[in-house]
Design a protein around this motif. Structure first.
Motif, PDB file in Angstrom:
ATOM      1  N   ARG A 103       8.393  10.498 -11.486  1.00 29.84           N
ATOM      2  CA  ARG A 103       7.903  10.324 -10.207  1.00 29.84           C
ATOM      3  C   ARG A 103       6.494  10.780  -9.904  1.00 29.84           C
ATOM      4  O   ARG A 103       6.482  12.038 -10.249  1.00 29.84           O
ATOM      5  CB  ARG A 103       9.009  11.091  -9.252  1.00 29.84           C
ATOM      6  N   GLU A 104       5.704  10.299  -9.248  1.00 28.71           N
ATOM      7  CA  GLU A 104       4.330  10.824  -9.083  1.00 28.71           C
ATOM      8  C   GLU A 104       3.820  10.626  -7.572  1.00 28.71           C
ATOM      9  O   GLU A 104       4.411   9.808  -6.695  1.00 28.71           O
ATOM     10  CB  GLU A 104       3.148  10.153  -9.817  1.00 28.71           C
ATOM     11  N   LEU A 105       3.134  11.683  -7.338  1.00 26.21           N
ATOM     12  CA  LEU A 105       2.414  11.921  -5.651  1.00 26.21           C
ATOM     13  C   LEU A 105       1.772  10.382  -5.511  1.00 26.21           C
ATOM     14  O   LEU A 105       0.892  10.195  -6.256  1.00 26.21           O
ATOM     15  CB  LEU A 105       1.902  12.732  -5.559  1.00 26.21           C
ATOM     16  N   VAL A 106       1.765  10.112  -4.370  1.00 25.08           N
ATOM     17  CA  VAL A 106       0.751   8.702  -3.885  1.00 25.08           C
ATOM     18  C   VAL A 106      -0.021   9.362  -2.968  1.00 25.08           C
ATOM     19  O   VAL A 106      -1.109   9.138  -3.200  1.00 25.08           O
ATOM     20  CB  VAL A 106       1.784   7.649  -3.292  1.00 25.08           C
ATOM     21  N   ALA A 107       0.522  10.174  -1.800  1.00 23.67           N
ATOM     22  CA  ALA A 107      -0.188  10.537  -0.623  1.00 23.67           C
ATOM     23  C   ALA A 107       0.619  11.340   0.132  1.00 23.67           C
ATOM     24  O   ALA A 107       1.762  11.294   0.363  1.00 23.67           O
ATOM     25  CB  ALA A 107      -0.693   9.286  -0.016  1.00 23.67           C
ATOM     26  N   THR A 108       0.002  12.294   0.784  1.00 26.17           N
ATOM     27  CA  THR A 108       0.583  13.359   1.565  1.00 26.17           C
ATOM     28  C   THR A 108      -0.386  13.446   2.924  1.00 26.17           C
ATOM     29  O   THR A 108      -1.276  13.279   2.951  1.00 26.17           O
ATOM     30  CB  THR A 108       0.812  14.639   0.979  1.00 26.17           C
ATOM     31  N   ILE A 109       0.379  13.928   3.817  1.00 24.94           N
ATOM     32  CA  ILE A 109      -0.208  14.164   5.203  1.00 24.94           C
ATOM     33  C   ILE A 109       0.416  15.389   5.937  1.00 24.94           C
ATOM     34  O   ILE A 109       1.660  15.572   5.739  1.00 24.94           O
ATOM     35  CB  ILE A 109      -0.147  12.848   6.148  1.00 24.94           C
ATOM     36  N   THR A 110      -0.524  16.290   6.390  1.00 24.56           N
ATOM     37  CA  THR A 110       0.133  17.480   7.091  1.00 24.56           C
ATOM     38  C   THR A 110       0.349  17.251   8.388  1.00 24.56           C
ATOM     39  O   THR A 110      -0.128  16.280   8.894  1.00 24.56           O
ATOM     40  CB  THR A 110      -0.826  18.680   6.728  1.00 24.56           C
ATOM     41  N   SER A 111       0.941  18.370   9.193  1.00 29.40           N
ATOM     42  CA  SER A 111       0.951  18.178  10.447  1.00 29.40           C
ATOM     43  C   SER A 111      -0.246  18.020  11.502  1.00 29.40           C
ATOM     44  O   SER A 111      -0.349  17.485  12.351  1.00 29.40           O
ATOM     45  CB  SER A 111       2.043  19.112  10.898  1.00 29.40           C
ATOM     46  N   GLY A 112      -1.248  18.626  10.862  1.00 29.56           N
ATOM     47  CA  GLY A 112      -2.569  18.329  11.142  1.00 29.56           C
ATOM     48  C   GLY A 112      -3.227  17.172  11.104  1.00 29.56           C
ATOM     49  O   GLY A 112      -4.257  17.070  11.533  1.00 29.56           O
ATOM     50  N   GLY A 113      -2.616  16.242  10.339  1.00 32.70           N
ATOM     51  CA  GLY A 113      -3.360  15.125   9.873  1.00 32.70           C
ATOM     52  C   GLY A 113      -4.408  15.118   8.741  1.00 32.70           C
ATOM     53  O   GLY A 113      -4.806  13.939   8.252  1.00 32.70           O
ATOM     54  N   SER A 114      -4.228  16.227   7.943  1.00 33.70           N
ATOM     55  CA  SER A 114      -5.187  16.344   6.627  1.00 33.70           C
ATOM     56  C   SER A 114      -4.242  15.479   5.656  1.00 33.70           C
ATOM     57  O   SER A 114      -2.919  15.567   5.584  1.00 33.70           O
ATOM     58  CB  SER A 114      -5.198  17.604   6.241  1.00 33.70           C
TER      59      SER A 114
END
Length: 120
Positions: A45-56
């Motif tokens: 399993r690999e990371l595709v994309a992440t987003i923080t609560s602040g939108g980063s």
């Protein structure tokens, strides 16, 4: 108890687009980061994309410029717009969320996965 439910996967031709959605529900106090991961047959399993609560946002190099992650904090939802899909994007896509169920309790939760198949 927290549940993540993904939708939007399917079969698409190379060059096409899909939009994945993931909604969190249950005993949610707050959600910090949310993201998408994928696992192709025989691979980790690999990371595709992440987003923080602040939108980063953060993207895997392989999807930069083609995929866009977004979230609707009011709905506890995260989305992945996938454009210019390639056959190598074929995988099961999993939603992930870093959830606080109370001020003192926090954990990482996963959805059940949604299949994305890109044909040549």
């Amino acid at each position: 108890q927290v549940q993540l439910v993904e939708s939007g996967g399917g079969l698409v031709q190379a060059g096409g687009s899909l939009r994945l959605s993931c909604a969190a529900s249950g005993s949610i106090f707050s959600i910090s980061a949310m993201g998408w991961y994928r696992q192709a047959p025989g691979k980790q399993r690999e990371l595709v994309a992440t987003i923080t609560s602040g939108g980063s946002t953060n993207y895997a190099d392989s999807v930069k410029g083609r995929f866009t992650i977004s979230r609707d904090s009011a709905k506890d939802a995260v989305y992945l717009q996938m454009n210019s899909l390639k056959t190598e994007d074929t995988a099961v896509y999993y939603c992930n969320a870093d959830v606080r169920t109370s001020r003192y309790s926090r954990g990482a939760y996963w959805g059940q996965g949604t299949q994305v198949t890109v044909s040549s």
